[in-house]
Scaffold this motif. Structure first.
Motif, PDB file in Angstrom:
ATOM      1  N   GLN A   1      -1.888   4.321  -8.054  1.00  0.00           N
ATOM      2  CA  GLN A   1      -0.600   3.981  -8.622  1.00  0.00           C
ATOM      3  C   GLN A   1      -0.339   4.799  -9.880  1.00  0.00           C
TER       4      GLN A   1
ATOM      5  N   ILE B   1       7.228   6.339 -11.972  1.00  0.00           N
ATOM      6  CA  ILE B   1       6.491   5.176 -11.495  1.00  0.00           C
ATOM      7  C   ILE B   1       6.360   5.364  -9.991  1.00  0.00           C
TER       8      ILE B   1
ATOM      9  N   PHE C   1      11.039  -1.263  -3.552  1.00  0.00           N
ATOM     10  CA  PHE C   1      10.226  -0.826  -4.677  1.00  0.00           C
ATOM     11  C   PHE C   1      10.914  -1.328  -5.940  1.00  0.00           C
ATOM     12  N   ASP C   2      10.471  -2.445  -6.438  1.00  0.00           N
ATOM     13  CA  ASP C   2      11.090  -3.051  -7.614  1.00  0.00           C
ATOM     14  C   ASP C   2      10.131  -3.012  -8.787  1.00  0.00           C
ATOM     15  N   VAL C   3      10.672  -2.675  -9.954  1.00  0.00           N
ATOM     16  CA  VAL C   3       9.899  -2.713 -11.183  1.00  0.00           C
ATOM     17  C   VAL C   3      10.506  -3.819 -12.045  1.00  0.00           C
TER      18      VAL C   3
ATOM     19  N   ARG D   1      14.745  -6.720 -13.788  1.00  0.00           N
ATOM     20  CA  ARG D   1      14.541  -5.560 -12.930  1.00  0.00           C
ATOM     21  C   ARG D   1      14.956  -4.287 -13.658  1.00  0.00           C
TER      22      ARG D   1
ATOM     23  N   TYR E   1       4.846  -4.968 -17.160  1.00  0.00           N
ATOM     24  CA  TYR E   1       5.690  -4.671 -15.998  1.00  0.00           C
ATOM     25  C   TYR E   1       4.902  -4.869 -14.713  1.00  0.00           C
ATOM     26  N   GLU E   2       5.629  -5.281 -13.707  1.00  0.00           N
ATOM     27  CA  GLU E   2       5.013  -5.438 -12.394  1.00  0.00           C
ATOM     28  C   GLU E   2       5.849  -4.684 -11.362  1.00  0.00           C
ATOM     29  N   VAL E   3       5.166  -3.923 -10.526  1.00  0.00           N
ATOM     30  CA  VAL E   3       5.834  -3.209  -9.434  1.00  0.00           C
ATOM     31  C   VAL E   3       5.556  -3.973  -8.145  1.00  0.00           C
TER      32      VAL E   3
ATOM     33  N   TRP F   1       6.207  -3.671  -4.089  1.00  0.00           N
ATOM     34  CA  TRP F   1       6.677  -2.753  -3.043  1.00  0.00           C
ATOM     35  C   TRP F   1       6.408  -3.294  -1.649  1.00  0.00           C
TER      36      TRP F   1
ATOM     37  N   THR G   1       1.444  -5.190  -5.048  1.00  0.00           N
ATOM     38  CA  THR G   1       1.963  -5.218  -6.419  1.00  0.00           C
ATOM     39  C   THR G   1       0.975  -4.490  -7.309  1.00  0.00           C
TER      40      THR G   1
END
Ligand SMILES: [Cu+2]
Length: 122
Positions: free
Chosen positions: A34, A49, A62-64, A70, A98-100, A102, A115
């Motif tokens: 990552q 990212i 794909f959310d950050v 968001r 922060y959390e990704v 996907w 995540t």
């Protein structure tokens, strides 16, 4: 009439055969790394990212998510399978965690998801 031993042998042979056929179907793309690395801390807004896979993955989400919800990204998930999926934050990111999150579709048709987290410092 079959003895129990013969039946068990046949059953084992059948199980081995099924495994041999099932194995290729079970193989799918895995997460290789990552950006920023899971659990890492970066100074300021990261330039990109993303996530790397060991095979082509069609990313569908794909959310950050950070302290202010968001994060706006410059590019949204495309429909082409890729081994390296990267997005750029549209603006600066506030310090915080922060959390990704996907989701993607592997070549074998399996839905994959994961995540990872990173921290942005001033
Ligand atoms: Cu799979």
């Amino acid at each position: 009439m079959m003895t129990i031993r013969t039946r068990n042998t046949l059953r084992s042979a059948l199980a081995a055969l099924l495994l041999a056929f099932a194995a290729p179907l079970m193989a799918h793309e895995g997460e290789m790394g990552q950006v920023p690395e899971d659990g890492s801390t970066v100074q300021g807004t990261p330039e990109e990212i993303g996530i790397h896979f060991d095979g082509a993955m069609r990313i569908t989400q794909f959310d950050v998510i950070g302290p202010q919800g968001r994060v706006s990204l410059e590019n949204e998930p495309g429909s082409d399978p890729t081994e390296e999926y990267h997005v750029k934050p549209a603006g600066s990111m506030e310090p915080g965690n922060y959390e990704v999150r996907w989701r993607g579709l592997a070549r074998d048709g399996h839905m994959m998801s994961g995540t990872f987290r990173f921290t942005v410092e001033d």
